[in-house]
Design a protein around this motif. Structure first.
Motif, short mmCIF file in Angstrom:
data_model
loop_
_atom_site.label_atom_id
_atom_site.label_comp_id
_atom_site.label_asym_id
_atom_site.label_seq_id
_atom_site.Cartn_x
_atom_site.Cartn_y
_atom_site.Cartn_z
N ASP A 13 0.87 -1.18 0.00
CA ASP A 13 0.00 0.00 0.00
C ASP A 13 0.91 1.24 0.00
OD1 ASP A 13 -2.40 1.61 0.62
OD2 ASP A 13 -1.46 1.82 2.58
N ASP A 15 -0.15 5.24 0.91
CA ASP A 15 -0.38 6.25 1.96
C ASP A 15 -0.47 5.58 3.34
OD1 ASP A 15 -0.96 8.88 0.51
OD2 ASP A 15 -2.29 7.48 -0.52
N GLY A 16 0.30 6.04 4.28
CA GLY A 16 0.27 5.48 5.62
C GLY A 16 1.08 4.19 5.75
N THR A 17 1.64 3.73 4.62
CA THR A 17 2.47 2.51 4.66
C THR A 17 3.90 2.86 4.24
OG1 THR A 17 0.58 1.07 4.24
CG2 THR A 17 2.75 0.16 3.77
N ASP A 174 -1.58 -0.61 5.85
CA ASP A 174 -1.75 0.04 7.16
C ASP A 174 -3.19 0.14 7.64
OD1 ASP A 174 -2.36 2.03 5.12
OD2 ASP A 174 -2.42 3.48 6.76
N SER A 175 -4.18 -0.22 6.79
CA SER A 175 -5.54 0.19 7.14
C SER A 175 -6.58 -0.92 7.04
CB SER A 175 -5.98 1.34 6.24
OG SER A 175 -6.29 0.83 4.95
N ASP A 178 -7.03 -2.19 3.56
CA ASP A 178 -6.01 -3.16 3.15
C ASP A 178 -6.26 -4.54 3.76
OD1 ASP A 178 -4.77 -0.94 1.97
OD2 ASP A 178 -3.59 -0.55 3.77
#
Ligand SMILES: O=C(O)COP(=O)(O)O
Ligand SMILES: [Mg+2]
Length: 226
Positions: A13, A15-17, A174-175, A178
């Motif tokens: 992933d 964004d945020g990963t 991260d989410s 995912d």
């Protein structure tokens, strides 16, 4: 379960990963809100809206600021104009570059499956000099569906040559989006604990979690041997 005994595809992933992109996304959201005389949002608010792609982001902004829903296409167009090469405040998370290079050196094929539109994904990966490491890049507009639907991750795995029926591979994200997507493929999910997830780690299905990218190569080897 022998997930993969030899080097296997690993899809990430974005964004945020791999990247902390919330500051640039936040700035562009507020640019558009300012253009419409709407009250601005905090970084924490905007960060909590990231992960579902640009349409979901604006659904959440519209709900938070009670804006007219029929203006969403205009907001998104103005946002994308601002965000098309907004990398000033975006950073790779610690250890990302070294770990991606190590995994590639070990023979893993690497891919991206993000809900961020493909064009800006490519710009950001090139900005950080890491586009060269990915054999397949699937963005939020690359296929008809977006995560948590499994189709984009299946497309990324297919692009890396994984068997679509029995992919021996990993998804790193991260989410919630995912975790659900990986479970639907299905493929083992490795979750980065410092990203943008909203739910507690224990509520998201995952094979393993990690707090720092330096720990990921050993985790992949461990999981692959299980
Ligand atoms: O919400 C987005 O724009 C994309 O987020 P993702 O990279 O975590 O899929
Ligand atoms: Mg993410």
């Amino acid at each position: 379960m022998n997930v993969c005994l030899s080097p296997c595809p690993i899809v990430f992933d974005l964004d945020g990963t791999l990247i902390d992109s919330a500051p640039d996304i936040h700035a562009c959201v507020n640019t558009v809100l300012g253009q419409h005389q709407a009250p601005l949002l905090t970084l924490d608010q905007v960060r909590s809206f990231i992960g579902g792609g640009v349409d979901v982001l604006w659904q959440k902004v519209i709900a938070a600021r009670e804006l007219p829903d029929d203006k969403k296409p205009d907001y998104i167009a103005a946002f994308m104009l601002c965000y098309q090469n907004a990398t000033n405040m975006t950073r790779l998370f610690p250890g990302v570059l070294e770990t991606l290079e190590l995994l590639a050196d070990r023979g893993h094929s690497l891919g991206i499956c993000t809900n961020k539109p493909h064009a800006v994904t490519q710009v950001i990966l090139e900005h950080f000099g890491i586009a060269r490491l990915f054999g397949c890049i699937i963005g939020g507009d690359s296929v008809a569906e977006r995560k948590p639907h499994p189709a984009p991750l299946r497309a990324a795995l297919a692009g890396l040559g994984a068997d679509p029926q029995r992919p021996k591979a990993f998804y790193v994200g991260d989410s919630e989006f995912d975790a659900t997507c990986a479970a639907a493929v299905p493929v083992p999910f490795l979750i980065y604990s410092k990203g943008y997830r909203q739910a507690p780690l224990s509520e998201l299905p995952h094979a393993a979690s990690f707090d720092h990218f330096a720990d990921l190569p050993a985790l992949v080897e461990l999981q692959a041997a299980m």
